[in-house]
Design a protein around this motif. Sequence first.
Motif, mmCIF file in Angstrom:
data_model
loop_
_atom_site.group_PDB
_atom_site.id
_atom_site.type_symbol
_atom_site.label_atom_id
_atom_site.label_comp_id
_atom_site.label_asym_id
_atom_site.label_seq_id
_atom_site.Cartn_x
_atom_site.Cartn_y
_atom_site.Cartn_z
ATOM 1 N N LYS A 23 0.837 -1.199 0.000
ATOM 2 C CA LYS A 23 0.000 0.000 0.000
ATOM 3 C C LYS A 23 0.875 1.254 0.000
ATOM 4 N N PRO A 24 0.456 2.309 -0.712
ATOM 5 C CA PRO A 24 1.257 3.531 -0.777
ATOM 6 C C PRO A 24 1.450 4.181 0.590
ATOM 7 N N ILE A 25 2.641 4.701 0.829
ATOM 8 C CA ILE A 25 2.967 5.423 2.053
ATOM 9 C C ILE A 25 2.933 6.927 1.753
ATOM 10 N N PRO A 26 2.078 7.702 2.409
ATOM 11 C CA PRO A 26 2.031 9.147 2.144
ATOM 12 C C PRO A 26 3.348 9.832 2.527
ATOM 13 N N PHE A 27 3.722 10.846 1.757
ATOM 14 C CA PHE A 27 4.924 11.621 2.046
ATOM 15 C C PHE A 27 4.699 13.057 1.604
ATOM 16 N N PHE A 28 5.456 13.962 2.222
ATOM 17 C CA PHE A 28 5.315 15.377 1.874
ATOM 18 C C PHE A 28 6.156 15.690 0.640
ATOM 19 N N LEU A 29 5.549 16.394 -0.300
ATOM 20 C CA LEU A 29 6.248 16.827 -1.509
ATOM 21 C C LEU A 29 5.985 18.309 -1.692
ATOM 22 N N ARG A 30 7.045 19.085 -1.716
ATOM 23 C CA ARG A 30 6.867 20.535 -1.846
ATOM 24 C C ARG A 30 6.200 20.867 -3.175
ATOM 25 N N GLU A 31 5.566 22.037 -3.237
ATOM 26 C CA GLU A 31 4.904 22.459 -4.466
ATOM 27 C C GLU A 31 5.929 22.831 -5.523
ATOM 28 N N LYS A 32 5.513 22.710 -6.762
ATOM 29 C CA LYS A 32 6.377 23.052 -7.893
ATOM 30 C C LYS A 32 6.574 24.561 -7.920
ATOM 31 N N ALA A 33 7.822 25.000 -7.850
ATOM 32 C CA ALA A 33 8.106 26.435 -7.760
ATOM 33 C C ALA A 33 7.991 27.129 -9.104
ATOM 34 N N ASN A 34 8.404 26.464 -10.174
ATOM 35 C CA ASN A 34 8.324 27.037 -11.510
ATOM 36 C C ASN A 34 8.254 25.903 -12.530
ATOM 37 N N THR A 35 8.193 26.263 -13.810
ATOM 38 C CA THR A 35 8.003 25.268 -14.853
ATOM 39 C C THR A 35 9.081 24.201 -14.837
ATOM 40 N N GLN A 36 10.327 24.593 -14.585
ATOM 41 C CA GLN A 36 11.444 23.650 -14.643
ATOM 42 C C GLN A 36 11.731 22.989 -13.288
ATOM 43 N N SER A 37 10.955 23.320 -12.275
ATOM 44 C CA SER A 37 11.173 22.744 -10.954
ATOM 45 C C SER A 37 10.722 21.284 -10.932
ATOM 46 N N ASP A 38 11.503 20.416 -10.293
ATOM 47 C CA ASP A 38 11.188 18.992 -10.244
ATOM 48 C C ASP A 38 11.223 18.497 -8.799
ATOM 49 N N PRO A 39 10.179 18.790 -8.010
ATOM 50 C CA PRO A 39 10.191 18.374 -6.596
ATOM 51 C C PRO A 39 10.246 16.862 -6.414
ATOM 52 N N LEU A 40 9.634 16.073 -7.328
ATOM 53 C CA LEU A 40 9.681 14.622 -7.175
ATOM 54 C C LEU A 40 11.101 14.102 -7.429
ATOM 55 N N ASP A 41 11.756 14.612 -8.474
ATOM 56 C CA ASP A 41 13.144 14.227 -8.734
ATOM 57 C C ASP A 41 14.019 14.567 -7.535
ATOM 58 N N GLU A 42 13.779 15.730 -6.974
ATOM 59 C CA GLU A 42 14.535 16.182 -5.812
ATOM 60 C C GLU A 42 14.319 15.246 -4.630
ATOM 61 N N HIS A 43 13.068 14.858 -4.413
ATOM 62 C CA HIS A 43 12.740 13.959 -3.303
ATOM 63 C C HIS A 43 13.391 12.593 -3.498
ATOM 64 N N ILE A 44 13.339 12.070 -4.707
ATOM 65 C CA ILE A 44 13.939 10.764 -4.993
ATOM 66 C C ILE A 44 15.445 10.817 -4.788
ATOM 67 N N SER A 45 16.064 11.904 -5.231
ATOM 68 C CA SER A 45 17.503 12.067 -5.037
ATOM 69 C C SER A 45 17.856 12.069 -3.554
ATOM 70 N N GLU A 46 17.036 12.754 -2.758
ATOM 71 C CA GLU A 46 17.289 12.809 -1.317
ATOM 72 C C GLU A 46 17.112 11.434 -0.669
ATOM 73 N N LEU A 47 16.154 10.644 -1.155
ATOM 74 C CA LEU A 47 15.935 9.302 -0.612
ATOM 75 C C LEU A 47 17.150 8.409 -0.857
ATOM 76 N N ILE A 48 17.695 8.508 -2.069
ATOM 77 C CA ILE A 48 18.819 7.647 -2.444
ATOM 78 C C ILE A 48 20.098 8.081 -1.742
ATOM 79 N N THR A 49 20.286 9.402 -1.631
ATOM 80 C CA THR A 49 21.500 9.925 -1.012
ATOM 81 C C THR A 49 21.598 9.475 0.444
ATOM 82 N N GLY A 50 22.623 8.798 0.777
ATOM 83 C CA GLY A 50 22.841 8.356 2.143
ATOM 84 C C GLY A 50 22.162 7.051 2.491
ATOM 85 N N ALA A 51 21.234 6.574 1.635
ATOM 86 C CA ALA A 51 20.515 5.336 1.945
ATOM 87 C C ALA A 51 21.279 4.100 1.500
#
Length: 295
Positions: A23-51
């Motif tokens: 089942k999906p686990i809810p998580f906080f994702l910041r709002e998209k700041a502009n057209t080129q902003s990628d909050p999901l990519d950023e979140h995935i990068s943070e998950l991988i970093t250090g894990a």
Amino acid sequence: MEGDLAVKVFGVLHAAFFDAQGKPIPFFLREKANTQSDPLDEHISELITGAIKGVECFKAGSITSPDLAILDSSVLQGTWKESDLQDLNKALAIEVKKVERGRNGVVARATGMDYNSTPPSSHVYLYDKNDRAFMVRCFYLFVSTEAAADKKNTIVTALTLCDGAALNTDVDLYKQIVAPRDKQTDVGSYGEGAIRNRPMLIFPNPLGVDWLDRTPSLIHPAPDLERVDGRLRRICTIKRTLAGTDGKEFNTFYCYQDSDLSTYKGAAEVTDPFPTPKERQQGRRGKFRVPVEIQ
């Protein structure tokens, strides 16, 4: 095989986005700041970093493909041959493809999605600290996200980490499309316009396959990942027919899901399961009709 970065990344994302029952686990994702902003990519990068011990994750800047580079820490020392870095134990590029759902719950663009101006490829370019190009293996992360029940958080409702080779092995096509292109300038009545001559690519969307939807999956070229990671269960063999071979030549891949989940009810072997993009015919702009009749 033991240090396969695709397997490690899949394990991290599986644990972050889905619980033991799938089942999906809810998580906080910041709002998209502009057209080129990628909050999901950023979140995935943070998950991988250090894990993942001994692994470094780098996120690309805006308007850059691929989105992520995953490197074994040893690669950051010394100098390497390009062929050494095409080992999945050493380097992996990931392109993130975000897919929406319609109100009917069906994944959007299920019969083919836009890849913008870069075709999927088994290998893609990265650049070293001296700006020298080299190629590494590339996987594509297809994710469908939607708002969680509380409307404040986000959930991932489908996730497939797919070997780019299952989508396209024509690396020459990739090189041709990403090569610098000339602009046609000085166009228009005042000579102030330019034509970018930018191709737009449409290729299959694996989440259009019903048994890949609503679950996390890994599509990989190795047939024995269960030996590498006991949490994985091989559910299906996928054959991809090579064009121009009259159906006689195939590339073979293997689909894995969580060993604790028993929801898979598909075939043990399938051939070309990804829906063929419908938009392969000559495209044209839409027609804006108004209630007027012209002679």
